[in-house]
Design a protein around this motif. Structure first.
Motif, PDB file in Angstrom:
ATOM      1  N   ARG A  12     -98.008  -1.900 -27.288  1.00 25.86           N
ATOM      2  CA  ARG A  12     -98.718  -1.400 -26.096  1.00 25.86           C
ATOM      3  C   ARG A  12     -98.465  -2.313 -24.888  1.00 25.86           C
ATOM      4  N   ASN A  15     -95.137  -1.876 -23.303  1.00 24.34           N
ATOM      5  CA  ASN A  15     -94.857  -0.493 -22.896  1.00 24.34           C
ATOM      6  C   ASN A  15     -93.663   0.108 -23.634  1.00 24.34           C
ATOM      7  N   GLU A  17     -91.699   2.665 -25.726  1.00 27.94           N
ATOM      8  CA  GLU A  17     -91.818   4.120 -25.820  1.00 27.94           C
ATOM      9  C   GLU A  17     -91.348   4.658 -27.162  1.00 27.94           C
ATOM     10  N   PHE A  18     -90.276   4.091 -27.707  1.00 30.00           N
ATOM     11  CA  PHE A  18     -89.725   4.547 -28.979  1.00 30.00           C
ATOM     12  C   PHE A  18     -89.399   3.356 -29.854  1.00 30.00           C
ATOM     13  N   PRO A  36     -91.659   8.011 -31.755  1.00 29.26           N
ATOM     14  CA  PRO A  36     -92.399   7.600 -30.559  1.00 29.26           C
ATOM     15  C   PRO A  36     -93.334   6.443 -30.928  1.00 29.26           C
ATOM     16  N   ALA A  37     -93.526   5.528 -30.020  1.00 24.81           N
ATOM     17  CA  ALA A  37     -94.399   4.376 -30.274  1.00 24.81           C
ATOM     18  C   ALA A  37     -95.803   4.819 -30.644  1.00 24.81           C
ATOM     19  N   THR A  38     -96.226   5.976 -30.162  1.00 24.70           N
ATOM     20  CA  THR A  38     -97.566   6.466 -30.472  1.00 24.70           C
ATOM     21  C   THR A  38     -97.732   6.808 -31.950  1.00 24.70           C
TER      22      THR A  38
END
Length: 60
Positions: A12, A15, A17-18, A36-38
């Motif tokens: 986080r 930042n 993203e992947f 995806p990082a999420t």
């Protein structure tokens, strides 16, 4: 060694993203899958699935 919480915090903060996760196929060839990082929390908790039909040795 990072804990899961520390890893997610760094992702986080930076930042990201992947993420590209690497593994070897049955022949020892390095393969990878990007997520995806999420989805990293889910990947750490229960793993991820992918279509193995394109990976040599996983399916024919």
């Amino acid at each position: 060694m990072y804990s899961q919480e520390k890893m997610l915090k760094v992702i986080r903060e930076k930042n990201v993203e992947f993420l590209r996760l690497q593994f070897t196929d049955i022949s020892g060839i390095v393969k990878n899958v990007a997520i995806p990082a999420t989805q990293m929390g889910k990947a750490l908790k229960s793993g991820i699935s992918f279509d193995g039909s394109s990976i040599e040795g996983f399916a024919r």
